[in-house]
Design an enzyme around this catalytic site. Structure first.
Site, PDB file in Angstrom:
ATOM      1  N   GLY A  55     -12.796   5.285  -3.290  1.00  0.00           N
ATOM      2  CA  GLY A  55     -13.298   4.128  -2.534  1.00  0.00           C
ATOM      3  C   GLY A  55     -12.431   4.033  -1.292  1.00  0.00           C
ATOM      4  O   GLY A  55     -11.207   4.182  -1.360  1.00  0.00           O
ATOM      5  N   ASN A  59      -8.271   3.825  -1.076  1.00  0.00           N
ATOM      6  CA  ASN A  59      -7.537   4.924  -0.419  1.00  0.00           C
ATOM      7  C   ASN A  59      -6.693   4.401   0.748  1.00  0.00           C
ATOM      8  O   ASN A  59      -5.531   4.776   0.918  1.00  0.00           O
ATOM      9  CB  ASN A  59      -8.508   5.973   0.144  1.00  0.00           C
ATOM     10  CG  ASN A  59      -9.232   6.745  -0.938  1.00  0.00           C
ATOM     11  OD1 ASN A  59      -8.838   6.725  -2.099  1.00  0.00           O
ATOM     12  ND2 ASN A  59     -10.311   7.415  -0.554  1.00  0.00           N
ATOM     13  N   ASP A 261      -9.163   8.245   5.706  1.00  0.00           N
ATOM     14  CA  ASP A 261      -8.614   7.055   5.044  1.00  0.00           C
ATOM     15  C   ASP A 261      -7.099   6.995   5.215  1.00  0.00           C
ATOM     16  O   ASP A 261      -6.522   5.921   5.448  1.00  0.00           O
ATOM     17  CB  ASP A 261      -8.963   7.062   3.547  1.00  0.00           C
ATOM     18  CG  ASP A 261     -10.442   6.805   3.310  1.00  0.00           C
ATOM     19  OD1 ASP A 261     -11.100   6.229   4.197  1.00  0.00           O
ATOM     20  OD2 ASP A 261     -10.946   7.189   2.233  1.00  0.00           O
TER      21      ASP A 261
END
Ligand code: ADP
Length: 315
Positions: A55, A59, A261
């Site tokens: 997700g 992250n 991320d």
């Protein structure tokens, strides 16, 4: 000036309680390795399904916390065993989950098929994430008390806008990673201090297949725009102008999952600590370059000593 980076980051973290709040998604990624993608109606056999915390919200929270800045996660997990595993992953990374909601809806899951060529197909069952439609008073207080709010587009548009509105009223820095790409309303755009997109998202949101045209269009709508360019680094725009291109250090790329991320989480941490824009981007670039050197998303996110040591190398 590598020593200068290390110096300013350590000095500032000692003196002020900089904080990042992430409002975002948390999923259990369930990964199936297949020889080829199934055709409609076909059943394929795979070996064991690998499970990893994922997700974008989770992250990015891990990336900010590993970058050395106190980080809180606002989001929802189910009360199921996957929810417990994701809570453990947050604890292990030092992400505060005091505000994480536990819901009767199952924890979000991403079902990922990866074929032998590394191509993937993904279906996300949002589950608990989809229950995040309004913020509670304590969630609003946490946002108002943080230095930086960082969000993505895996929660409802309503909660993203509400969080940004709360942060703006408290004069906090607001960062949005517009991933997965979705149209941004004018109201949200007007609230953003930082917009971070990859090339694909830039073209989609900027309305052109020509990346520089799309980027310039998008840059005109937001104070600071950062377009990440994979192995090429990133282009940084401020007040509509390109103010720099930050190249990454040379690394051996093994798995780029989660690079974006890592970049966003580390950038939020650096901004929370008061680094100027291009220095903060260089910090995020070092972190994300390190993350592609090993397999996985959360497992490959580097911690601050490794980032600082990479910044100390000349590149
Ligand atoms: P996303 O994962 O969202 O598609 P990118 O692929 O643009 O994002 O990667 C984000 C950042 O990760 C880049 O700006 C860069 O700093 C770093 N990065 C990605 N791929 C590489 C690579 N092969 N070598 C070095 N750094 C990389």
């Amino acid at each position: 000036m590598p020593g200068w980076y290390a110096g300013i980051l350590s000095d500032m973290s000692d003196e002020q309680p900089s904080r990042v709040v992430i409002v975002g998604s948390a999923n259990m990624d369930v990964v199936f390795s297949v020889e080829r993608m199934p055709a409609p109606g076909e059943t394929l056999l795979s070996g064991d399904a690998a499970r990893h915390p994922g997700g974008k919200g989770l992250n990015q929270a891990v990336a900010a916390a590993r970058a050395g800045v106190p980080t809180a996660f606002i989001g929802a997990l189910g009360t199921d065993p996957f929810g417990d595993s994701l809570a453990d992953a947050m604890d292990a990374a030092g992400v505060s989950r005091d505000l994480v909601r536990r819901t009767v809806q199952d924890t979000g899951q991403a079902f990922i098929l990866v074929d032998q060529d590394g191509e993937n197909m993904i279906v996300v069952a949002s589950g608990a994430n989809a229950t995040m439609s309004r913020l509670t008073e304590s969630e609003k207080d946490a946002i108002a008390g943080a230095d930086v709010l960082l969000m993505q587009l895996e929660l409802t548009a309503a909660v993203v806008l509400e969080a940004a509105t709360v942060a703006r009223a408290a004069e906090r820095a607001i960062m949005l990673n517009a991933a997965p790409a979705a149209p941004l309303g004018d109201a949200l755009l007007a609230l953003l201090d930082y917009l971070i997109v990859n090339e694909h998202e830039a073209c989609l949101l900027g309305g052109s297949d020509d990346l520089s045209v799309a980027s310039r269009t998008l840059a005109a709508t937001v104070d600071r725009l950062i377009v990440t360019l994979g192995a090429e680094g990133s282009d940084v725009y401020e007040s509509g102008e390109l103010v720099g291109t930050v190249a990454p250090p040379k690394v051996t790329a093994v798995d780029t999952t989660g690079a974006g991320d890592t970049f966003c989480g580390a950038l939020a941490a650096a901004v929370a600590e008061g680094l100027p824009l291009l220095d903060a981007v260089r910090f995020a670039t070092a972190a994300s370059a390190l993350s592609v050197e090993s397999v996985g998303a959360v497992s490959s996110i580097p911690s601050r000593p490794r980032i600082e040591s990479k910044l100390g190398e000349s590149w």
